[in-house]
Design an enzyme around this catalytic site. Structure first.
Site, PDB file in Angstrom:
ATOM      1  N   CYS A 131       0.908  -1.192  -0.116  1.00  0.00           N
ATOM      2  CA  CYS A 131       0.009   0.026   0.021  1.00  0.00           C
ATOM      3  C   CYS A 131       0.888   1.353  -0.081  1.00  0.00           C
ATOM      4  O   CYS A 131       1.468   1.587   1.042  1.00  0.00           O
ATOM      5  CB  CYS A 131      -0.910   0.119   1.306  1.00  0.00           C
ATOM      6  N   CYS A 134      -0.511   4.080   2.184  1.00  0.00           N
ATOM      7  CA  CYS A 134      -0.382   3.870   3.768  1.00  0.00           C
ATOM      8  C   CYS A 134       1.219   3.983   4.170  1.00  0.00           C
ATOM      9  O   CYS A 134       1.303   4.667   5.078  1.00  0.00           O
ATOM     10  CB  CYS A 134      -0.741   2.415   3.882  1.00  0.00           C
ATOM     11  N   ASP A 135       2.040   3.560   3.245  1.00  0.00           N
ATOM     12  CA  ASP A 135       3.651   3.558   3.564  1.00  0.00           C
ATOM     13  C   ASP A 135       4.420   4.397   2.773  1.00  0.00           C
ATOM     14  O   ASP A 135       5.675   4.645   3.389  1.00  0.00           O
ATOM     15  CB  ASP A 135       3.856   2.062   3.502  1.00  0.00           C
TER      16      ASP A 135
END
Ligand code: FAD
Ligand code: NAP
Length: 303
Positions: A131, A134-135
């Protein structure tokens, strides 16, 4: 007879459980594993608004089941194995039980496919990610590798190229399958280096990823990278409802803005639904939307 049965105890399902039970509905949530969903696999979550200093996805999700149970939502550790519609009601079967409900919310999510290289599972959350939204932030001015040649891999490589210093885009063939317009953007982006005809053999490092070994045209090549993003397709967990609702060409459940599917009384929420942005906050929003509209439906249909 339950008013609402929810299948899946991730952010979408647990929020639906909270809203439905708090609005007075007799609510059952079925979760085959521990409630919390796939975010519990993440060691970091920085983008759930209002929650500023949680250490992990597990910590973020810790109180969600109890919050729903407080208002009467029953949570059972059972896997739904079959869903049927009989007249206006739904029947949900688990290996040992059968439950009936007036409405159903499917929130079983989708699962990123693994690429299958050595160390992939061991380093997930320690440099291997599925992701970018997300990261990606953790790789500001660092070097990352993106694996895959589809729309997701190329779009996420473009996203990461705005954060990371350099992005290696690694594809197993010499042609991408992504849309031509996306390919053009990738070819024109200076800090994306494309490596065709290569697969990742293994990832290495100490506590975190430090590099990868590629199989490139039959030879091994080492690349120093700080992170590896894997985008080799998603498995949508639609098995239970695929014969009951309309799906799009990628197997995602089609919904309208009320999270209604093509089947009356059946709602979809979270990563399983079409056009989901696959984020916890969005899944929670879907869960609330689905629950509120499920209860309006019961009232309107006088079920
Ligand atoms: P899920 O969380 O996938 O939950 C579905 C649940 O359904 C699971 O618990 C599963 O066990 C259950 N289930 C499936 N089938 C059945 C069945 N037949 N019977 C009973 N139960 C069933 N999002 C962010 O916003 N920020 C982040 O930083 C972030 N980081 C991430 C890091 C990782 C490593 C991963 C994998 C995802 C990350 N995400 C992040 C994405 C986020 O986790 C998802 O968007 C979100 O969890 C989707 O919620 P959901 O409820 O739709 O599905
Ligand atoms: P996808 O189209 O299935 O592409 C997966 C990619 O990963 C392929 O290039 C495939 O290689 C590669 N791959 C598969 N297994 C691999 C492995 N084990 N090791 C290395 N590489 C591997 O998946 P996606 O990109 O997630 O897209 C899914 C669907 O959503 C697609 O239909 C896509 O068009 C759609 N989508 C659309 C948009 C958009 O319209 N904006 C955005 C995202 C996704 P091969 O090419 O060799 O098979």
């Amino acid at each position: 007879m339950y008013d609402v049965i929810i299948i899946g105890g991730g952010p979408a399902g647990l929020t639906a459980g909270l809203y439905a039970s708090r609005l007075g509905a007799k609510t059952l949530l079925l979760e085959k594993l521990t409630p919390g969903g796939q975010i519990t696999l993440s060691s970091e979550i920085e983008n759930y608004p209002g929650v500023c200093d949680v250490k992990s996805g597990l910590e973020l999700m810790m109180c969600w089941p109890a919050q729903a149970q407080k208002f009467g939502c029953e949570i059972k550790s059972e896997e739904a194995v079959k869903v049927q519609k009989e007249n206006s009601h739904f029947i949900v079967k688990t290996p040992k039980n059968e439950y009936k409900s007036k409405t159903l919310i499917i929130a079983t999510g989708s699962t990123p496919k693994k690429a299958g290289f050595e160390g992939e599972i061991e380093y997930t959350g320690k440099g291997v990610s599925y992701c970018a939204v997300c990261d990606g932030f953790f790789y500001k001015d660092k070097i990352v590798a993106v694996i895959g040649g589809g729309d997701t891999a190329l779009e996420e490589a473009l996203y990461l190229s705005k954060i990371a210093k350099k992005v290696y885009l690694i594809h197993r063939r010499d042609k991408f399958r992504a849309a031509p317009v996306t390919q053009k953007k990738v070819f024109e982006t200076e800090n994306i280096e494309i490596i065709f005809n290569a697969t990742v053999k293994k990832v290495f490092g100490n506590q975190f990823v430090e590099g990868i070994i590629l199989n490139l045209n039959g030879e091994e090549k080492e690349l120093k990278v700080d992170g590896v993003f894997v985008f080799v397709g998603m498995k949508v967990n639609n098995e239970l409802v695929k014969d009951l609702v309309e799906l799009n060409e990628w197997g995602e459940v089609k919904v309208n803005l009320k999270m209604e599917t093509s089947q009356k009384g059946l709602y979809a929420a979270g990563d399983i639904r079409e056009n989901s942005v696959k984020q916890v906050v969005a899944a929670a929003g879907d869960g609330a939307t689905a629950a509120i509209n499920a209860l309006k439906y019961i009232e309107k249909e006088e079920l």
